[in-house]
Design an enzyme around this catalytic site. Structure first.
Site, short mmCIF file in Angstrom:
data_model
loop_
_atom_site.label_atom_id
_atom_site.label_comp_id
_atom_site.label_asym_id
_atom_site.label_seq_id
_atom_site.Cartn_x
_atom_site.Cartn_y
_atom_site.Cartn_z
N TYR A 33 -2.21 2.61 11.57
CA TYR A 33 -3.42 3.28 11.27
C TYR A 33 -4.20 2.53 10.36
O TYR A 33 -3.59 1.57 9.77
CB TYR A 33 -3.13 4.77 10.63
CG TYR A 33 -2.59 4.70 9.01
CD1 TYR A 33 -1.24 4.24 8.80
CD2 TYR A 33 -3.63 4.95 8.05
CE1 TYR A 33 -0.82 4.27 7.50
CE2 TYR A 33 -3.17 4.82 6.72
CZ TYR A 33 -1.91 4.27 6.48
OH TYR A 33 -1.32 4.53 5.09
N LYS A 148 0.79 -1.67 8.80
CA LYS A 148 0.44 -0.42 8.36
C LYS A 148 0.84 0.79 9.16
O LYS A 148 0.08 1.18 9.89
CB LYS A 148 -1.09 -0.40 8.08
CG LYS A 148 -1.74 0.61 7.29
CD LYS A 148 -3.10 0.39 6.69
CE LYS A 148 -3.93 1.60 5.88
NZ LYS A 148 -3.22 1.76 4.87
N GLU A 181 3.52 -2.51 -5.23
CA GLU A 181 2.21 -2.13 -4.96
C GLU A 181 2.50 -0.51 -5.00
O GLU A 181 3.43 0.15 -5.37
CB GLU A 181 1.88 -2.43 -3.55
CG GLU A 181 2.47 -1.86 -2.52
CD GLU A 181 2.12 -1.92 -1.03
OE1 GLU A 181 1.06 -2.36 -0.69
OE2 GLU A 181 3.12 -1.95 0.01
N LEU A 206 1.50 -4.33 1.32
CA LEU A 206 0.32 -4.51 2.41
C LEU A 206 -0.65 -5.22 1.97
O LEU A 206 -1.12 -5.18 0.94
CB LEU A 206 0.12 -2.97 2.65
CG LEU A 206 -1.14 -3.01 3.78
CD1 LEU A 206 -0.60 -3.00 5.26
CD2 LEU A 206 -1.90 -1.62 3.68
N1 PDD Z 1 -3.63 3.11 2.01
N2 PDD Z 1 -0.71 -0.47 0.02
C1 PDD Z 1 -0.49 0.65 0.72
C2 PDD Z 1 0.77 0.92 0.76
C3 PDD Z 1 -1.47 1.33 1.21
O1 PDD Z 1 -1.27 2.60 1.88
C4 PDD Z 1 -2.77 0.80 1.08
C5 PDD Z 1 -3.81 1.76 1.60
C6 PDD Z 1 -3.15 -0.12 0.46
C7 PDD Z 1 -4.68 -0.81 0.17
O2 PDD Z 1 -5.19 -1.26 1.38
P1 PDD Z 1 -6.67 -1.27 1.73
O3 PDD Z 1 -7.19 -1.94 0.43
O4 PDD Z 1 -6.57 -1.84 2.90
O5 PDD Z 1 -6.92 0.24 1.69
C8 PDD Z 1 -1.90 -1.06 -0.21
C9 PDD Z 1 -4.77 3.91 2.59
C10 PDD Z 1 -5.98 4.15 1.76
C11 PDD Z 1 -4.18 5.31 2.99
O6 PDD Z 1 -2.95 5.20 3.48
O7 PDD Z 1 -4.90 6.26 2.65
#
Ligand code: PDD
Length: 287
Positions: A33, A148, A181, A206
């Site tokens: 996703y 992801k 993270e 990620l």
């Molecule tokens: N999540 N690390 C994890 C485990 C994440 O699920 C996310 C983002 C990030 C940050 O990635 P980005 O900057 O591309 O949003 C880091 C999204 C927002 C979610 O699952 O809702």
């Protein structure tokens, strides 16, 4: 006006939108996703999100459900149909629908769902004025968190733990005592010497799109920056801490495990990165 979701070729009323009971995302978390922010009618950093989606799909040998250009149009159309000017657009691709069997089914089309929802404009900015609290928790996820996937149960449990402790995010900690993270964000600190630090994206995290764009912001502002691992202790004694994600952009962290960071107020570096972010991020008009 009803909310509209895109499901495998059709735009449906949200309440009626559904996937098959044997969708492999539902049975095996066999899917990936992306979440993109929508701000003032623009989808933020869509090309970088679609690049990462391409990588996730490739790593799992899942095909594109539609051509990338078509997916872009669908994202914009879902945002438009839901009249989202500020909010989020969510895209999920699973390996498809097949009778339950662990190995990859043959001749199955990947399944595609796109949804969008409004988030009150300025609500995150308001939250950033007070900042958030985080709690730490052992990182018990699999080794491929660089993909992801929709397999987010450890993240769900970690974030629930945070909520029950009165915090808004959980920071995963690896076996060496290093922060990896957040449950749904990347973790950053500013050291006492004013150096921005975040963990390298090669392993254990990620590669956040917001993180990548923030690195462009860091370069533009000429800030001191180191990509290296950091311990929970270093974070607790840092000058600032913050998280980054598409849903929060840059959100100051004011306490870790109940211990205030510096004076317990949002830090100036985090807030200036937040302000500069939108000048640097790529914006695609939704309609
Ligand atoms: N999540 N690390 C994890 C485990 C994440 O699920 C996310 C983002 C990030 C940050 O990635 P980005 O900057 O591309 O949003 C880091 C999204 C927002 C979610 O699952 O809702």
């Amino acid at each position: 006006m009803p909310r509209i979701a895109y499901v495998n070729g059709r735009y449906l009323r949200h309440a009626e939108a559904a996937v098959h009971v044997e969708d492999r995302g539902y049975q095996f978390a066999d899917g990936v996703y992306e979440v993109c922010e929508v701000a003032r009618g623009y989808i933020i950093d869509m090309p970088r999100h679609l690049d990462r989606l391409a990588r996730s799909l490739k790593e799992l040998s899942i095909g594109w459900p539609v051509h990338r250009n078509v997916l872009e149009l669908i994202l914009r159309e879902v945002v438009r149909r839901n009249r989202v000017t500020d909010g989020l657009v969510y895209v999920q691709v699973t390996r498809g629908v097949a009778s339950r069997d662990f190995t990859f089914p043959e001749g199955v089309r990947p399944a595609l769902v796109v949804t969008a929802r409004k988030v009150p404009a300025g609500s995150q900015a308001k939250r950033a004025e007070t900042g958030i609290k985080v709690v730490t928790t052992p990182d018990n996820r699999w080794d491929r968190v660089d993909i992801k996937t929709v397999g987010l149960l450890p993240n769900v449990l970690a974030k629930q733990k945070a909520k029950e402790a009165g915090a808004q995010e959980a920071w995963f900690v690896d076996g060496d005592g290093m922060v990896t993270e957040g449950g749904s964000s990347n973790a950053w600190i500013v050291t006492r010497d004013g150096v921005l630090v975040t963990r390298p994206a090669e392993h254990g995290i990620l590669r956040g799109v917001t993180r990548t764009t923030l690195l462009d912001v860091v370069a533009k502002l000429g800030l001191k920056f180191e990509e290296r691992r950091f311990t929970v202790e270093e974070a607790k004694s840092a000058r600032e801490a913050f998280i980054s994600s598409a849903t929060t952009i840059v959100m100051p962290v004011i306490a870790i495990d109940g211990q205030p960071i510096a004076n317990g107020h949002p830090g100036s570096v985090a807030l200036s990165l937040r302000r500069a972010f939108f000048d640097v991020a790529e914006k695609t008009k939704a309609c």
